[in-house]
Design an enzyme around this catalytic site. Structure first.
Site, PDB file in Angstrom:
ATOM      1  N   LYS A 212       0.824  -1.223   0.000  1.00  0.00           N
ATOM      2  CA  LYS A 212       0.000   0.000   0.000  1.00  0.00           C
ATOM      3  C   LYS A 212       0.854   1.267   0.000  1.00  0.00           C
ATOM      4  O   LYS A 212       0.347   2.374   0.007  1.00  0.00           O
ATOM      5  CB  LYS A 212      -0.904   0.036   1.248  1.00  0.00           C
ATOM      6  CG  LYS A 212      -2.045  -0.939   1.264  1.00  0.00           C
ATOM      7  CD  LYS A 212      -3.097  -0.547   2.311  1.00  0.00           C
ATOM      8  CE  LYS A 212      -2.755  -1.021   3.693  1.00  0.00           C
ATOM      9  NZ  LYS A 212      -3.763  -0.630   4.713  1.00  0.00           N
TER      10      LYS A 212
ATOM     11  N   LYS B 248       2.876   2.158   2.443  1.00  0.00           N
ATOM     12  CA  LYS B 248       2.925   2.731   3.799  1.00  0.00           C
ATOM     13  C   LYS B 248       3.993   2.015   4.619  1.00  0.00           C
ATOM     14  O   LYS B 248       4.187   0.822   4.460  1.00  0.00           O
ATOM     15  CB  LYS B 248       1.589   2.509   4.511  1.00  0.00           C
ATOM     16  CG  LYS B 248       0.475   3.448   4.143  1.00  0.00           C
ATOM     17  CD  LYS B 248      -0.691   3.255   5.107  1.00  0.00           C
ATOM     18  CE  LYS B 248      -1.646   4.414   5.053  1.00  0.00           C
ATOM     19  NZ  LYS B 248      -2.686   4.365   6.074  1.00  0.00           N
TER      20      LYS B 248
END
Ligand code: C2G
Length: 153
Positions: A45, A47
């Site tokens: 993602k 992140k």
């Protein structure tokens, strides 16, 4: 059997925004299941959480609104989890508005308002700025010490 609600998140640096949405989601049913994104899935993602997965899921598990916390490691697992846990409602914050409408053929899909004024991204920004300033301060102090040493020698 009562209504089962399902949601997912990273829940890094757990804050009031996370707590509020879990509280609101639990009020939509009788059982709340929370998928907590693994560190590997977060890398997908884009992140990089500050708090490691094992600690984040333990924190989420300990929230009184949460009945069960499971690892989230793939985008596709939502449909499988909906079947596996006989889910009635899929809920998530409005920052994902429209992204999971496709699940509407199996469950009620709800997007809830976010808590304004708090975000993990902002907390990380403040922490990193604090860090930078600290480094600067340290540099200046070292420079003045080496100056004094030079003058004394
Ligand atoms: N949230 C909120 N208010 C905030 C911050 C977050 O209501 N001020 C909500 C988000 O909308 C989300 C939940 O808290 O529903 C968890 O947020 P994140 O940890 O940022 O989750 P995210 O990384 O977006 O993961 O497959 C879906 C993803 O796993 C969602």
């Amino acid at each position: 059997m009562g209504k089962t609600v399902l949601t997912y998140g990273t829940f890094d640096l757990f804050h009031i925004g996370h707590l509020n949405i879990l509280k609101r989601l639990s009020a939509l049913g009788d059982r709340l299941i929370v998928g907590v994104s693994t560190d590997e899935f977060n890398a997908i993602k884009g992140k990089k959480p500050v708090v490691p997965f094992e600690q984040r899921i333990e924190i989420v598990r300990s929230i009184r609104y949460v009945d069960e916390a499971i690892p989230e490691d793939r985008w596709e697992q939502k449909r499988e989890d909906i079947e596996k846990y006989s889910v009635d409602v899929f809920g998530i914050g409005e920052d994902w508005k429209g992204k999971f409408d496709d699940l509407g053929d199996r469950v009620e899909v709800v997007y809830l308002p976010r808590t304004s004024g708090i975000s993990t991204t902002e907390m990380k920004r403040v922490l990193s700025a604090f860090d930078e300033r600290h480094v600067e301060e340290l540099k200046r102090t070292l420079d003045s010490i080496s100056q004094i040493v030079k003058e004394l020698s």
